[in-house]
Write a protein that holds these residues in place. Structure first.
Motif, PDB file in Angstrom:
ATOM      1  N   PRO A  92      41.817  49.484  51.829  1.00  0.00           N
ATOM      2  CA  PRO A  92      43.276  48.912  51.332  1.00  0.00           C
ATOM      3  C   PRO A  92      43.716  47.141  51.416  1.00  0.00           C
ATOM      4  CG  PRO A  92      43.800  49.910  53.047  1.00  0.00           C
ATOM      5  CD  PRO A  92      42.563  50.028  53.088  1.00  0.00           C
ATOM      6  N   HIS A  93      44.462  46.993  50.225  1.00  0.00           N
ATOM      7  CA  HIS A  93      45.268  45.612  50.307  1.00  0.00           C
ATOM      8  C   HIS A  93      45.071  45.204  51.062  1.00  0.00           C
ATOM      9  CE1 HIS A  93      49.022  47.044  49.336  1.00  0.00           C
ATOM     10  NE2 HIS A  93      49.065  45.609  49.745  1.00  0.00           N
ATOM     11  N   ALA A  94      45.927  45.528  52.653  1.00  0.00           N
ATOM     12  CA  ALA A  94      46.722  44.983  53.789  1.00  0.00           C
ATOM     13  C   ALA A  94      45.924  46.019  55.022  1.00  0.00           C
ATOM     14  CB  ALA A  94      48.227  45.200  53.856  1.00  0.00           C
ATOM     15  N   ARG A  95      45.542  45.628  56.252  1.00  0.00           N
ATOM     16  CA  ARG A  95      45.219  46.155  57.670  1.00  0.00           C
ATOM     17  C   ARG A  95      46.083  47.413  57.549  1.00  0.00           C
ATOM     18  NH1 ARG A  95      41.500  44.666  60.164  1.00  0.00           N
ATOM     19  NH2 ARG A  95      41.619  42.233  59.716  1.00  0.00           N
ATOM     20  N   GLN A  96      47.312  47.206  57.747  1.00  0.00           N
ATOM     21  CA  GLN A  96      48.818  47.801  57.525  1.00  0.00           C
ATOM     22  C   GLN A  96      49.085  49.419  56.895  1.00  0.00           C
ATOM     23  OE1 GLN A  96      48.909  45.536  57.447  1.00  0.00           O
ATOM     24  NE2 GLN A  96      51.149  44.301  56.209  1.00  0.00           N
ATOM     25  N   SER A  97      47.999  49.145  55.647  1.00  0.00           N
ATOM     26  CA  SER A  97      48.447  49.815  54.334  1.00  0.00           C
ATOM     27  C   SER A  97      47.875  51.172  54.329  1.00  0.00           C
ATOM     28  CB  SER A  97      47.836  49.208  53.471  1.00  0.00           C
ATOM     29  OG  SER A  97      48.084  50.037  52.312  1.00  0.00           O
ATOM     30  N   HIS A  98      48.100  52.104  54.277  1.00  0.00           N
ATOM     31  CA  HIS A  98      47.071  53.398  53.850  1.00  0.00           C
ATOM     32  C   HIS A  98      47.365  53.908  52.588  1.00  0.00           C
ATOM     33  CE1 HIS A  98      47.384  53.820  58.351  1.00  0.00           C
ATOM     34  NE2 HIS A  98      48.868  54.106  58.066  1.00  0.00           N
ATOM     35  N   THR A  99      47.102  52.782  51.455  1.00  0.00           N
ATOM     36  CA  THR A  99      46.570  53.376  50.213  1.00  0.00           C
ATOM     37  C   THR A  99      45.513  53.095  50.015  1.00  0.00           C
ATOM     38  OG1 THR A  99      47.707  51.344  49.417  1.00  0.00           O
ATOM     39  CG2 THR A  99      49.221  52.453  49.653  1.00  0.00           C
ATOM     40  N   LYS A 100      45.230  53.990  48.300  1.00  0.00           N
ATOM     41  CA  LYS A 100      43.573  53.557  48.015  1.00  0.00           C
ATOM     42  C   LYS A 100      43.630  52.233  47.737  1.00  0.00           C
ATOM     43  CE  LYS A 100      42.731  58.634  46.666  1.00  0.00           C
ATOM     44  NZ  LYS A 100      42.684  59.051  46.142  1.00  0.00           N
ATOM     45  N   PRO A 101      42.267  51.874  48.015  1.00  0.00           N
ATOM     46  CA  PRO A 101      42.178  50.494  47.799  1.00  0.00           C
ATOM     47  C   PRO A 101      42.579  49.949  45.749  1.00  0.00           C
ATOM     48  CG  PRO A 101      39.815  51.872  48.181  1.00  0.00           C
ATOM     49  CD  PRO A 101      40.948  52.445  48.112  1.00  0.00           C
ATOM     50  N   ARG A 102      42.475  48.365  45.422  1.00  0.00           N
ATOM     51  CA  ARG A 102      43.032  48.157  45.014  1.00  0.00           C
ATOM     52  C   ARG A 102      43.311  46.478  44.358  1.00  0.00           C
ATOM     53  NH1 ARG A 102      49.767  48.853  45.258  1.00  0.00           N
ATOM     54  NH2 ARG A 102      49.171  49.688  47.268  1.00  0.00           N
ATOM     55  N   THR A 103      42.294  46.159  43.319  1.00  0.00           N
ATOM     56  CA  THR A 103      42.538  44.698  42.717  1.00  0.00           C
ATOM     57  C   THR A 103      43.339  44.686  41.950  1.00  0.00           C
ATOM     58  OG1 THR A 103      40.038  44.725  43.795  1.00  0.00           O
ATOM     59  CG2 THR A 103      41.035  42.710  42.472  1.00  0.00           C
ATOM     60  N   GLU A 104      44.719  44.152  42.325  1.00  0.00           N
ATOM     61  CA  GLU A 104      45.906  44.241  41.325  1.00  0.00           C
ATOM     62  C   GLU A 104      46.500  42.820  41.439  1.00  0.00           C
ATOM     63  OE1 GLU A 104      48.379  48.032  40.721  1.00  0.00           O
ATOM     64  OE2 GLU A 104      48.726  47.111  42.384  1.00  0.00           O
ATOM     65  N   ILE A 105      46.841  42.099  40.202  1.00  0.00           N
ATOM     66  CA  ILE A 105      47.459  41.100  40.113  1.00  0.00           C
ATOM     67  C   ILE A 105      49.463  41.974  40.543  1.00  0.00           C
ATOM     68  CG2 ILE A 105      48.409  39.191  38.700  1.00  0.00           C
ATOM     69  CD1 ILE A 105      45.291  38.953  38.021  1.00  0.00           C
ATOM     70  N   ARG A 106      49.985  41.258  41.105  1.00  0.00           N
ATOM     71  CA  ARG A 106      51.130  41.166  41.212  1.00  0.00           C
ATOM     72  C   ARG A 106      51.693  40.213  40.535  1.00  0.00           C
ATOM     73  NH1 ARG A 106      56.723  40.339  42.899  1.00  0.00           N
ATOM     74  NH2 ARG A 106      57.420  40.886  44.573  1.00  0.00           N
ATOM     75  N   MET A 107      53.101  39.895  39.707  1.00  0.00           N
ATOM     76  CA  MET A 107      53.473  39.534  38.602  1.00  0.00           C
ATOM     77  C   MET A 107      54.750  38.671  39.270  1.00  0.00           C
ATOM     78  SD  MET A 107      51.847  38.413  35.967  1.00  0.00           S
ATOM     79  CE  MET A 107      52.442  37.311  35.273  1.00  0.00           C
TER      80      MET A 107
END
Length: 224
Positions: free
Chosen positions: A81-96
């Motif tokens: 995931p995008h953060a070590r503590q996150s349990h979400t699925k993989p992402r490569t996103e741009i946050r505006m």
């Protein structure tokens, strides 16, 4: 009838026919279709507004490229995931970043491209909601663009550039999606006090091993 009288009648008839042709031509001209951005003004964006989120153990260049025109984002279903503590699925996103909003009418505009084979993925979202993380997600499943994993927004989305406009009216609590200038979706909002736009690739249901999307000419606009 005298030749002079015939000449006058002929001239009058020609003038009438010419005038009628002009009126008919104006009447047959298709009316201008309203553009989704009419009445909106684009805000100023710099690279600092395009905040990249990627698997925490990968470098930016391993999942993202930008050649000055096209932004390419990809991720693998086996990524972290995008953060070590996150349990979400993989992402490569741009946050505006820099334009979070809580009132008014805001719009995301961009030209997107999804390569064939990418499926089970969110390519754009309006983040923030009352009892959920997002108030709108656009998923791709087998070449179809959908509202979350439900309502069809646009079919045959693979391997072509499409213009995407998403209008979020906070006060009316509605979202409207346009593809290539044509309205394709109008749904209620989902509450929340703060929102922002994201785009890229974010794994969802039965995602492909590689997920990828390309973007160019991304804008944020606000209602005048």
């Amino acid at each position: 009838m005298a030749p002079r009288a015939l000449s006058w009648i002929s001239v009058s008839l020609l003038i009438f026919l010419a005038s009628w042709s002009c009126v008919a031509a104006r009447g047959s001209r298709a009316p201008r279709t309203a553009d989704p951005t009419d009445g909106f003004t684009a805000v100023r964006l710099s690279e600092s507004n395009f905040a990249l989120q990627r698997p925490f153990d990968e470098s930016s260049g391993a999942r993202y490229s930008f050649d000055g025109t096209v932004r390419k984002l990809w991720v693998f279903s086996s990524d972290e995931p995008h953060a070590r503590q996150s349990h979400t699925k993989p992402r490569t996103e741009i946050r505006m970043a820099g334009y979070d909003y809580s009132s008014g009418v805001w719009q995301f505009e961009g030209y997107g491209y999804v390569p064939s084979g990418t499926t089970g993925v969110c390519i754009m979202q309006v983040f923030g909601a009352g009892e959920a993380a997002s108030t709108l997600m656009l998923h791709v499943y087998d070449g179809a663009l959908r509202y979350y994993n439900r309502q069809l927004v646009e079919d045959a989305i693979y391997d072509r550039w499409f213009r995407l406009n998403v209008v979020h009216d906070i006060d009316a609590s509605t979202l409207t999606v346009f593809i290539d200038g044509e309205q394709k979706l109008h749904v209620d909002g989902r509450g929340g006090h703060s929102h922002y736009f994201k785009f890229g690739v974010y794994g969802q249901r039965q995602e492909s091993s590689r997920m990828e999307s390309h973007w160019k000419d991304v804008k944020i606009l606000k209602k005048d």
